[in-house]
Design a protein around this motif. Structure first.
Motif, short mmCIF file in Angstrom:
data_model
loop_
_atom_site.label_atom_id
_atom_site.label_comp_id
_atom_site.label_asym_id
_atom_site.label_seq_id
_atom_site.Cartn_x
_atom_site.Cartn_y
_atom_site.Cartn_z
N ARG A 82 13.69 34.41 68.85
CA ARG A 82 12.58 34.48 69.82
C ARG A 82 11.32 35.07 69.19
O ARG A 82 11.38 35.75 68.18
N GLY A 83 10.18 34.82 69.84
CA GLY A 83 8.90 35.40 69.39
C GLY A 83 8.33 34.71 68.17
O GLY A 83 7.50 35.27 67.47
N ARG A 84 8.79 33.50 67.87
CA ARG A 84 8.31 32.78 66.68
C ARG A 84 7.68 31.44 67.05
O ARG A 84 7.52 30.58 66.21
N GLY A 85 7.42 31.27 68.32
CA GLY A 85 6.74 30.05 68.75
C GLY A 85 7.66 28.89 69.05
O GLY A 85 7.20 27.79 69.37
N ILE A 86 8.99 29.09 68.98
CA ILE A 86 9.92 27.97 69.20
C ILE A 86 9.91 27.55 70.67
O ILE A 86 9.86 26.36 70.99
N GLY A 87 9.93 28.55 71.57
CA GLY A 87 9.89 28.24 73.00
C GLY A 87 8.63 27.44 73.35
O GLY A 87 8.68 26.45 74.07
N THR A 88 7.51 27.86 72.78
CA THR A 88 6.24 27.17 73.04
C THR A 88 6.29 25.73 72.52
O THR A 88 5.86 24.80 73.21
N ARG A 89 6.85 25.53 71.34
CA ARG A 89 6.95 24.16 70.78
C ARG A 89 7.84 23.28 71.65
O ARG A 89 7.54 22.11 71.91
N ALA A 110 10.09 29.97 86.53
CA ALA A 110 10.01 30.80 85.33
C ALA A 110 10.67 32.15 85.53
O ALA A 110 10.49 32.80 86.56
N THR A 111 11.39 32.57 84.51
CA THR A 111 11.83 33.97 84.44
C THR A 111 10.61 34.80 84.02
O THR A 111 9.64 34.25 83.47
N PRO A 112 10.65 36.11 84.22
CA PRO A 112 9.53 36.94 83.75
C PRO A 112 9.29 36.76 82.25
O PRO A 112 8.16 36.80 81.78
C1 LIG Z 1 11.42 32.61 77.28
C2 LIG Z 1 11.86 32.13 75.90
C3 LIG Z 1 12.37 30.69 76.00
C4 LIG Z 1 10.63 32.15 75.00
O1 LIG Z 1 11.00 31.60 73.74
P1 LIG Z 1 10.27 32.08 72.40
O2 LIG Z 1 10.66 31.15 71.33
O3 LIG Z 1 10.51 33.51 72.18
O4 LIG Z 1 8.77 31.82 72.84
P2 LIG Z 1 7.50 31.91 71.88
O5 LIG Z 1 7.86 32.50 70.57
O6 LIG Z 1 6.86 30.58 71.89
O7 LIG Z 1 6.59 32.90 72.69
C5 LIG Z 1 7.08 34.18 72.98
C6 LIG Z 1 6.17 35.25 72.38
O8 LIG Z 1 6.14 35.19 70.97
C7 LIG Z 1 4.80 35.11 70.52
N1 LIG Z 1 4.77 34.25 69.34
C8 LIG Z 1 4.66 32.94 69.29
N2 LIG Z 1 4.64 32.51 68.01
C9 LIG Z 1 4.79 33.61 67.25
C10 LIG Z 1 4.88 33.84 65.86
N3 LIG Z 1 4.79 32.82 64.97
N4 LIG Z 1 5.08 35.08 65.41
C11 LIG Z 1 5.18 36.11 66.30
N5 LIG Z 1 5.08 35.94 67.63
C12 LIG Z 1 4.89 34.72 68.10
C13 LIG Z 1 4.11 34.46 71.64
O9 LIG Z 1 2.72 34.75 71.61
C14 LIG Z 1 4.75 35.11 72.80
O10 LIG Z 1 4.24 36.38 72.97
P3 LIG Z 1 4.28 37.19 74.32
O11 LIG Z 1 5.22 38.30 74.03
O12 LIG Z 1 2.89 37.62 74.53
O13 LIG Z 1 4.82 36.29 75.39
C15 LIG Z 1 12.96 33.04 75.28
O14 LIG Z 1 12.50 34.38 75.36
C16 LIG Z 1 14.30 32.95 76.00
O15 LIG Z 1 15.14 32.10 75.66
N6 LIG Z 1 14.52 33.83 76.96
C17 LIG Z 1 15.76 33.87 77.74
C18 LIG Z 1 15.85 32.67 78.64
C19 LIG Z 1 14.61 32.50 79.50
O16 LIG Z 1 14.18 33.42 80.20
N7 LIG Z 1 14.04 31.28 79.47
C20 LIG Z 1 12.89 30.93 80.23
C21 LIG Z 1 13.33 30.25 81.44
S1 LIG Z 1 11.99 29.97 82.53
#
Ligand SMILES: CC(C)(COP(=O)(O)OP(=O)(O)OC[C@H]1O[C@@H](n2cnc3c(N)ncnc32)[C@H](O)[C@@H]1OP(=O)(O)O)[C@@H](O)C(=O)NCCC(=O)NCCS
Length: 289
Positions: A82-89, A110-112
């Motif tokens: 998480r936090g590496r942009g995978i969710g966003t992609r 959406a979850t929080p």
């Molecule tokens: C919600 C979820 C899917 C997000 O996935 P993710 O891959 O962590 O999402 P991203 O990395 O794209 O974005 C998350 C954060 O990382 C940051 N980020 C994105 N790319 C980054 C990078 N290259 N380096 C560091 N941080 C980065 C984003 O800015 C974002 O920051 P925020 O803390 O301000 O939100 C993941 O946390 C998850 O699986 N959670 C549990 C299940 C869930 O709640 N799913 C959502 C259902 S609605």
């Protein structure tokens, strides 16, 4: 799992369902293989996985209801990635896919944790949903008021038609599939040939999940809830109820349910109209709307 380099996205296939279940389990979610297959059956082209070193580390799935509304669900990233942009992609791929399919209103719950990711991609809050959970012995369990609704024999097609009114789009194939897997949770009440409310439910990984739960008034809603309690196998029970609904949370509270966590229904593009929103006590689930 380590490193974020070389993460690539591809379409999800049936053989990825096991990896999807590992992500469900890591997140403590309740979906089963049947839920993944519901997305894949609807349109596998709209379901995506992120893969790093040949290991699935993220997912996003879409489902299109009718000609106007689409849903995004199962957005999951492995905790170590998480936090590496995978969710966003993943989300961007889901949105791009849906946009290629026509002018659809796109929604999700959406979850929080997910909410800021979605907000950055243009999703706006529509309304709040609350997950309520019952782990104690339900006070209404086996209550004498529970109605054997099978005797009523409402036609499933009538129930699906009312769901389209309440939800705002037809999700016939999905509801047939939910009904096939847990027919004991499909219940309806009608009077003088008019359908007044209905429920569906699913046996999840950890809990029996009530939803949708739709009723014209409090008495109908109460009877439907009692029926679900009566028919559930007595494990943990969950319901995702509409926060602003006038009596859904009160009924759940009286049955022993407790607030568990918030969700936000979010929408991209104009808010879809034509929904009889007041009828919906509880949604089907965040992944399906
Ligand atoms: C919600 C979820 C899917 C997000 O996935 P993710 O891959 O962590 O999402 P991203 O990395 O794209 O974005 C998350 C954060 O990382 C940051 N980020 C994105 N790319 C980054 C990078 N290259 N380096 C560091 N941080 C980065 C984003 O800015 C974002 O920051 P925020 O803390 O301000 O939100 C993941 O946390 C998850 O699986 N959670 C549990 C299940 C869930 O709640 N799913 C959502 C259902 S609605």
């Amino acid at each position: 799992m380590s490193g974020s380099g070389n993460v690539h996205l591809r379409q999800m296939a049936r053989q990825d369902v096991a990896a999807g279940m590992e992500l469900v389990q890591a997140a403590g979610w309740n979906q089963t293989e049947a839920d993944w297959n519901r997305f894949l059956d609807a349109n596998s082209e709209g379901c995506f996985v992120a893969e790093a070193e040949s290991t699935v580390c993220g997912t996003a799935a879409t489902i299109i209801y009718g000609h106007q509304l689409a849903w995004i669900g199962m957005v999951l990233v492995h905790p170590d990635m998480r936090g590496r942009g995978i969710g966003t992609r993943l989300l961007r791929s889901a949105v791009e896919y849906l946009e290629s399919r026509g002018p659809l209103v796109i929604k999700l719950d959406a979850t929080p944790q997910g909410r800021p990711v979605y907000q950055r991609l243009g999703f706006e809050p529509e309304y709040e949903i609350e997950r309520w959970k019952l782990t104690a012995t339900p006070s209404l369990h086996s209550a004498p008021g529970a109605i054997p609704l099978d005797d009523d024999k409402p036609d499933i097609e009538d129930v699906i038609a009312l769901d389209a009114e309440a939800f705002g789009a037809s999700r016939s194939a999905l509801l047939h599939s939910v009904h096939r897997d847990a027919p004991e949770f499909t219940a309806a009440i009608s009077a003088e040939g008019r359908l007044l409310g209905y429920t569906f439910g699913r046996h999840g990984l950890h809990a029996d999940h009530l939803g949708p739960w739709v009723a014209e008034d409090q008495e109908i809603a109460r009877r439907l809830l009692e029926t679900f309690l009566d028919r559930s196998t007595g494990r943990c029970l969950i319901v995702d109820c509409v926060k602003a609904h006038p009596f859904a949370a009160t009924l759940l509270g009286s049955a022993g349910f407790e607030f568990s966590r918030p969700l936000t229904r979010m929408v991209r593009r104009a808010v879809q109209s034509g929904r009889r929103s007041g009828l919906v006590c509880a949604i089907l689930g965040p992944e399906f709307g």
